[in-house]
Design a protein around this motif. Structure first.
Motif, mmCIF file in Angstrom:
data_model
loop_
_atom_site.group_PDB
_atom_site.id
_atom_site.type_symbol
_atom_site.label_atom_id
_atom_site.label_comp_id
_atom_site.label_asym_id
_atom_site.label_seq_id
_atom_site.Cartn_x
_atom_site.Cartn_y
_atom_site.Cartn_z
ATOM 1 N N LYS A 50 0.836 -1.209 0.000
ATOM 2 C CA LYS A 50 0.000 0.000 0.000
ATOM 3 C C LYS A 50 0.866 1.252 0.000
ATOM 4 C CE LYS A 50 -3.744 -2.182 2.634
ATOM 5 N NZ LYS A 50 -4.566 -2.110 3.885
ATOM 6 N N PRO A 51 0.306 2.372 -0.475
ATOM 7 C CA PRO A 51 1.051 3.633 -0.417
ATOM 8 C C PRO A 51 1.320 4.016 1.037
ATOM 9 C CG PRO A 51 -0.857 3.829 -1.877
ATOM 10 C CD PRO A 51 -1.012 2.537 -1.130
ATOM 11 N N ARG A 52 2.444 4.669 1.259
ATOM 12 C CA ARG A 52 2.739 5.210 2.583
ATOM 13 C C ARG A 52 2.537 6.722 2.539
ATOM 14 N NH1 ARG A 52 8.783 5.394 4.556
ATOM 15 N NH2 ARG A 52 8.547 3.174 5.051
ATOM 16 N N TYR A 53 1.647 7.206 3.392
ATOM 17 C CA TYR A 53 1.436 8.638 3.552
ATOM 18 C C TYR A 53 1.856 9.035 4.953
ATOM 19 C CZ TYR A 53 -1.426 8.102 -0.641
ATOM 20 O OH TYR A 53 -1.852 7.816 -1.902
ATOM 21 N N ILE A 54 2.365 10.248 5.072
ATOM 22 C CA ILE A 54 2.769 10.735 6.386
ATOM 23 C C ILE A 54 1.972 11.995 6.720
ATOM 24 C CG2 ILE A 54 5.080 9.750 6.177
ATOM 25 C CD1 ILE A 54 6.127 12.592 5.638
ATOM 26 N N PRO A 55 1.793 12.276 8.018
ATOM 27 C CA PRO A 55 0.998 13.443 8.404
ATOM 28 C C PRO A 55 1.772 14.743 8.232
ATOM 29 C CG PRO A 55 1.894 12.397 10.354
ATOM 30 C CD PRO A 55 2.248 11.502 9.189
ATOM 31 N N LEU A 56 1.033 15.826 8.005
ATOM 32 C CA LEU A 56 1.634 17.149 8.057
ATOM 33 C C LEU A 56 2.178 17.352 9.467
ATOM 34 C CD1 LEU A 56 2.130 19.900 6.699
ATOM 35 C CD2 LEU A 56 -0.129 20.598 7.536
ATOM 36 N N GLU A 57 3.420 17.827 9.550
ATOM 37 C CA GLU A 57 4.137 17.876 10.826
ATOM 38 C C GLU A 57 4.874 19.204 10.934
ATOM 39 O OE1 GLU A 57 6.984 14.647 13.004
ATOM 40 O OE2 GLU A 57 7.616 15.279 11.001
ATOM 41 N N ILE A 58 4.393 20.113 11.777
ATOM 42 C CA ILE A 58 4.998 21.441 11.899
ATOM 43 C C ILE A 58 5.116 21.802 13.382
ATOM 44 C CG2 ILE A 58 4.826 23.880 11.297
ATOM 45 C CD1 ILE A 58 3.012 23.063 8.962
ATOM 46 N N GLN A 59 6.323 22.105 13.819
ATOM 47 C CA GLN A 59 6.537 22.474 15.221
ATOM 48 C C GLN A 59 6.621 23.995 15.357
ATOM 49 O OE1 GLN A 59 9.124 20.043 17.503
ATOM 50 N NE2 GLN A 59 9.755 21.674 18.887
ATOM 51 N N PRO A 60 5.708 24.610 16.104
ATOM 52 C CA PRO A 60 5.763 26.063 16.320
ATOM 53 C C PRO A 60 6.971 26.438 17.186
ATOM 54 C CG PRO A 60 3.586 25.163 16.837
ATOM 55 C CD PRO A 60 4.518 24.008 16.722
ATOM 56 N N GLN A 61 7.451 27.657 17.028
ATOM 57 C CA GLN A 61 8.569 28.109 17.844
ATOM 58 C C GLN A 61 8.200 28.059 19.324
ATOM 59 O OE1 GLN A 61 9.913 31.971 16.597
ATOM 60 N NE2 GLN A 61 10.869 31.200 14.726
ATOM 61 N N GLY A 62 9.095 27.485 20.109
ATOM 62 C CA GLY A 62 8.901 27.411 21.542
ATOM 63 C C GLY A 62 8.062 26.242 22.006
ATOM 64 N N ALA A 63 7.454 25.514 21.089
ATOM 65 C CA ALA A 63 6.630 24.368 21.472
ATOM 66 C C ALA A 63 7.523 23.159 21.733
ATOM 67 C CB ALA A 63 5.621 24.051 20.389
ATOM 68 N N LYS A 64 7.011 22.224 22.522
ATOM 69 C CA LYS A 64 7.779 21.039 22.862
ATOM 70 C C LYS A 64 7.640 19.928 21.829
ATOM 71 C CE LYS A 64 7.576 21.850 27.857
ATOM 72 N NZ LYS A 64 7.146 21.297 29.172
ATOM 73 N N SER A 65 6.630 20.024 20.972
ATOM 74 C CA SER A 65 6.404 18.965 19.988
ATOM 75 C C SER A 65 5.674 19.542 18.792
ATOM 76 C CB SER A 65 5.580 17.835 20.616
ATOM 77 O OG SER A 65 4.328 18.328 21.054
#
Length: 284
Positions: free
Chosen positions: A177-192
């Protein structure tokens, strides 16, 4: 930047969208959003305001972004973090270095798995598999101003392929199956990172840790946030209007002159993880 120049650039952004996703939008009730059966496409030559880079030639018009992000109090993104909800995806816990060879010359990319563990893990895993060897850059946008160089469609390995490039991604041989990954953006100062949402939709006005500076490497996707697979792009200039919309996961630290000379159809001769492979954790 005057209005006409902004409109031209905004039309260029749409080119980052992935082709085919408008017709195959996944059901919002789908539990495993990384397995959405959408077709990913590369960056197109036309753009609209706040369009995001994705591998598609179709024009998309998301909400218009602010050219200068407003600094707001650092958000607590702990509740938004879904890293543990993607157990089957590779992730890289730390830093890594990848060296690509294009037209006989190396491009060194430093990858930040601390701030984009899934995006980096996916990319490093594909490099390790040899997936990018022989893949071409199917979309190069330098006019009217430098924008992006985009590649990663496996169909581009076949010089006789007659279909539209920018419409395919990686298929995992273990699942078929195709592999898709989630949109992943860490804001400045955030821990994750924040997952599956652009920052404005998540109500976050803080700019991301990893921004679209010249030399940034980011994942191309369709209008659906969790549709990135194997297609990526190099930013040819500072593209702050894409910040918070696409997932930057590293930067070119050497060989940007090589990137500047890439033409549509040029191929990745080889890609190798030279540092940090020990930080790659495979999906469970």
């Amino acid at each position: 930047m005057n209005i006409s120049r902004w409109l031209i650039l905004s039309m260029a952004i749409c080119s980052l969208y992935i082709v085919g996703c408008e017709e195959q939008q996944p059901n919002s009730s789908t539990t495993n959003r990384t397995q959405v059966e959408t077709t990913s496409t590369p960056l197109s030559t036309t753009t609209t305001l706040n369009a995001t880079p994705s591998p598609s030639g179709s024009v998309k018009t998301p909400t218009s972004p602010s050219t200068s992000p407003t600094i707001s109090p650092v958000p607590n993104t702990t509740g938004n973090s879904k890293l543990n909800q993607f157990p089957n995806l590779p992730r890289l816990l730390g830093k890594a270095t990848v060296v690509m060879k294009v037209n006989g010359s190396p491009i060194t990319i430093e990858l930040d798995g601390d701030k984009a563990p899934i995006s980096v893990g996916n990319f490093v895993d594909l490099v390790k598999r040899g997936f990018y060897n022989g893949v071409s850059f199917h979309r190069v946008v330098r006019q009217p101003e430098p924008f992006v160089v985009q590649g990663g469609d496996p169909n581009s390995k076949n010089p006789n392929y007659k279909g539209q490039l920018g419409t395919s991604g990686f298929e995992d041989p273990a699942t078929g199956k195709p592999r898709y990954i989630p949109l992943e953006i860490q804001p400045q100062g955030a821990k994750s990172p924040v997952y599956s949402q652009i920052l404005t939709e998540a109500g976050i006005a803080v700019p991301p840790e990893l921004q679209h500076k010249r030399g940034a490497v980011a994942m191309a996707r369709s209008a659906f946030p969790d549709s990135a697979s194997s297609q990526f792009y190099f930013a040819l200039a500072d593209l702050s209007f894409l910040d918070g919309n696409y997932a930057v996961f590293g930067y070119v630290t050497s060989g940007m002159d090589v990137v500047d000379k890439i033409k549509q159809g040029d191929r990745i001769e080889s890609a190798e993880v030279t540092k940090g492979l020990e930080n790659l954790k495979s999906g469970q």
